[in-house]
Design a protein around this motif. Sequence first.
Motif, PDB file in Angstrom:
ATOM      1  N   VAL A 109       0.821  -1.219   0.000  1.00  0.00           N
ATOM      2  CA  VAL A 109       0.000   0.000   0.000  1.00  0.00           C
ATOM      3  C   VAL A 109       0.853   1.266   0.000  1.00  0.00           C
ATOM      4  O   VAL A 109       0.346   2.361  -0.171  1.00  0.00           O
ATOM      5  CB  VAL A 109      -0.953   0.029   1.217  1.00  0.00           C
ATOM      6  N   LYS A 111     -11.429  -2.866   7.292  1.00  0.00           N
ATOM      7  CA  LYS A 111     -12.371  -2.448   8.337  1.00  0.00           C
ATOM      8  C   LYS A 111     -13.806  -2.685   7.887  1.00  0.00           C
ATOM      9  O   LYS A 111     -14.659  -3.100   8.666  1.00  0.00           O
ATOM     10  CB  LYS A 111     -12.171  -0.956   8.627  1.00  0.00           C
ATOM     11  N   GLU A 115      -4.788  -0.912  12.917  1.00  0.00           N
ATOM     12  CA  GLU A 115      -4.847   0.531  13.129  1.00  0.00           C
ATOM     13  C   GLU A 115      -3.414   1.026  12.995  1.00  0.00           C
ATOM     14  O   GLU A 115      -2.480   0.300  13.366  1.00  0.00           O
ATOM     15  CB  GLU A 115      -5.407   0.834  14.525  1.00  0.00           C
ATOM     16  N   TYR A 116      -3.228   2.231  12.472  1.00  0.00           N
ATOM     17  CA  TYR A 116      -1.871   2.740  12.276  1.00  0.00           C
ATOM     18  C   TYR A 116      -1.123   2.739  13.609  1.00  0.00           C
ATOM     19  O   TYR A 116      -1.647   3.203  14.618  1.00  0.00           O
ATOM     20  CB  TYR A 116      -1.902   4.150  11.687  1.00  0.00           C
ATOM     21  N   SER A 126      -0.970   5.465  19.861  1.00  0.00           N
ATOM     22  CA  SER A 126      -1.542   5.886  18.583  1.00  0.00           C
ATOM     23  C   SER A 126      -2.585   4.904  18.056  1.00  0.00           C
ATOM     24  O   SER A 126      -3.494   5.299  17.346  1.00  0.00           O
ATOM     25  CB  SER A 126      -0.431   6.063  17.548  1.00  0.00           C
ATOM     26  N   ALA A 134      -5.261   3.486  18.941  1.00  0.00           N
ATOM     27  CA  ALA A 134      -6.452   3.408  19.786  1.00  0.00           C
ATOM     28  C   ALA A 134      -7.638   2.855  19.008  1.00  0.00           C
ATOM     29  O   ALA A 134      -7.767   3.055  17.803  1.00  0.00           O
ATOM     30  CB  ALA A 134      -6.786   4.796  20.316  1.00  0.00           C
ATOM     31  N   VAL A 135      -8.484   2.157  19.737  1.00  0.00           N
ATOM     32  CA  VAL A 135      -9.733   1.682  19.158  1.00  0.00           C
ATOM     33  C   VAL A 135     -10.835   1.941  20.195  1.00  0.00           C
ATOM     34  O   VAL A 135     -10.634   1.743  21.392  1.00  0.00           O
ATOM     35  CB  VAL A 135      -9.625   0.194  18.731  1.00  0.00           C
ATOM     36  N   MET A 136     -11.964   2.444  19.709  1.00  0.00           N
ATOM     37  CA  MET A 136     -13.078   2.737  20.627  1.00  0.00           C
ATOM     38  C   MET A 136     -13.833   1.443  20.902  1.00  0.00           C
ATOM     39  O   MET A 136     -14.271   0.761  19.980  1.00  0.00           O
ATOM     40  CB  MET A 136     -14.040   3.738  19.973  1.00  0.00           C
ATOM     41  N   HIS A 174      -6.065  -0.302  23.105  1.00  0.00           N
ATOM     42  CA  HIS A 174      -4.976  -0.146  22.149  1.00  0.00           C
ATOM     43  C   HIS A 174      -4.703  -1.467  21.443  1.00  0.00           C
ATOM     44  O   HIS A 174      -4.585  -2.505  22.101  1.00  0.00           O
ATOM     45  CB  HIS A 174      -3.730   0.370  22.864  1.00  0.00           C
ATOM     46  N   GLN A 181     -17.144   3.913  14.128  1.00  0.00           N
ATOM     47  CA  GLN A 181     -17.515   5.306  13.906  1.00  0.00           C
ATOM     48  C   GLN A 181     -17.967   5.484  12.469  1.00  0.00           C
ATOM     49  O   GLN A 181     -17.534   4.752  11.588  1.00  0.00           O
ATOM     50  CB  GLN A 181     -16.316   6.212  14.180  1.00  0.00           C
TER      51      GLN A 181
END
Lengths: 284, 249
Positions: free
Chosen positions: B81, B186, B210-211, B221, B223-225, B232, B248
Motif C-alpha cells: 500500500v 475495516k 490501526e496505524y 496511537s 487506539a480503538v473505541m 490499544h 464510527q
Amino acid sequence: MLSKLNLKVPLIIASGPGGFGEYAKIDGFPWKYVGAYTLKTVTYNKKSGNVPPRMYARDGYMINRIGLENPGIDQFLDALENGEYEFLFKKTNVILSLGGDNYQEYIEVTKKVKPYLHKFIAVEYNFSCPNVSKGGLSMVTDLIEWQSLLVEIRKELPDTFLIAKLGIEGGFIENLVEKAAQSGWNGVTVINTIRGLMFNDDGEILLGGLSGPNLLPIAERAVYEVRKKLSDIYIISSGGVYKEEDAKQLLKVGADAVSIGSAIFQDEQIISRIGKYILENLKK
Amino acid sequence: MESGCIGMVHSSTTETIKKHLLTKRGCVGVTEDTFLITFNEKIDFLPGQFVMIGVDSHGLTRKPFTIGKFKDNLAISVKTVGEGSKYIVETTTPLEVIGPLGKPFIPLSSNGVVVVAPSCIVEGIHLSEHFDISLHVCSKAPLNKDFISAVSNDKMEFHIGDDAYLQLLNKLKFEKYDWVFITGSKMMEKIGIKKLTGEGGKVVYVSYNEYMGCGIGACKSCAVMTKNGIKHVCSDGPIFRGDEICFQN
C-alpha cells in the motif's frame, strides 16, 4: 540556580513517543547514549485521549492526535510510589512532564509532585500540545496570565530545573522564551508538533500535530531565534531529528541538547547513531 | 497492559521484546498487490500475535504484521500500500523485526471458523491449522492460480467478489459455529460483525489493523473505541470481540 542539565550525552528522549519507558523492554535499547528520558505528559485529571484514528505518516511527515492520553497525576504518583518506574531511574535521568486543562490545574499538579522531585533531573511543562481543546497550546494565548503561571510555578518549585515546552503557534517563540527566562525558568524545549491536517488511506481526516523530518528547518529556525535573543537559557531542540547531521545543525545554531521524538518509531538505534556522533563532535 | 489502566507501565516492563533479523526464504504472489513471504528463521509466538518490521528509510515507522506459519516456516502476508510495504516485499536485505507483540488469540471454544482477506492469509492459514478449523479466503480481486494450487486443502474455500463474501456470511449465520474470526479491511469486518452478531447469534472476533507508531504500548496511537472505553491494538489486541467495538461513521 542551575543553568545547565548535567547529562552524559546531551540527547533526550522527547515526551510522548517514548511513553512511560516502554522502550526499555526492547532488547538492546541504547541506554548508553540516552542523557535523559522525558515521560509522557501527566495531567491533573486522567485523559482518555482523542477518538481514533490517531496517527498517519507519509513521506517526510507524520501526524498524531493522541490527545495526551495519560492516567492523571494521582494514579501516576501511586505507580511511582509502587516502584513501577524504578527500572527507568536505574537506566538514565528522567524528566517529568506535566500539564493541565487550565491555570489552576497546572498549579495543583505542581503541588502534588513536590514530594517526588528528587527522583527527576528536571520538570518539563507542556505549553504546546496542539491536540487538546483545553490546556497545552491554549495556555499561551493569554501571555499575561501565562507569565503569572510561570512565576507561580517557580515559587512552588524554587530549586527545580524547570523547562517550558513551547511550539511556534503562540506568537514568536523567542518572545515566549523570554517570558519564561524572566520568570526564572531554566530551560525550554523548542519546538512541539505543529497543527496539521492529513487524509489517511481510508480517506479519513486527521487533525493533529505534525512531526517528522520535514519539521527540522522550522525547529532550527526556532532554536536560532531563541539563542539570538537569549544567550543563557538552556535549549533542548526538538523537531525532525532523524540523522546525525540534523543534531549537528541544531547544536550549531544554539541548542544545548537534542531531543529525539518520533524518530524512535523508525528504529531506536537512531539514538546510538546520533548520540555517538554528538559525543565525538563534542570532543573536537 | 491491562484495560482501564491508561498509560501505565506494568511489572511486565521487565519482559524483554526481542529483536530479530529475518532473511527471506520465499515470496509468492497471492493477488496482484498481495504477497506471502516466508522466512528462514523461527520466532516463538502464539496465534494472533504480530511483529513490527523495520523499513529502513522507506517509512517513518515500523510496520505491523501478524505472524503465522506456512508449510512450517515463519510467514507474513503483505499488501503493498506504500513505500514501506513495497520495501518489505522487494528487499533482499534481512528485515529487522521486533516481537512477538500483542495478546494471543484465545477463542471461547474450538468450534469456530476463520474468514480472511488475502492481506491476512497467513494468519488465516495458521489459525486454521492450529485450531483445525475451516478457512474461507474472501478476495475482491482474483487470486493467483499458482498460489491457490499451492495452498489448497480440504479445509479451505475461496470466495471472489463482494457478493460472494455476503453470501458466505449469510451461510455462516445458519451454521452451528460458536464463533467466526474475520480479518481484512475495516469494512469487511464491520459487515461481518453486523451480519453475524445479534440475530446471527455468533461471537465474531476481528484482528484489528490501526496505524501504529511504536507497537509496544508507548505512543498510544493505535487506539480503538470499545464499549469499555479506549483500548490499544498493540497492547490490548490485536484481536477484539466484534461486539465490543464501537464503529464510527
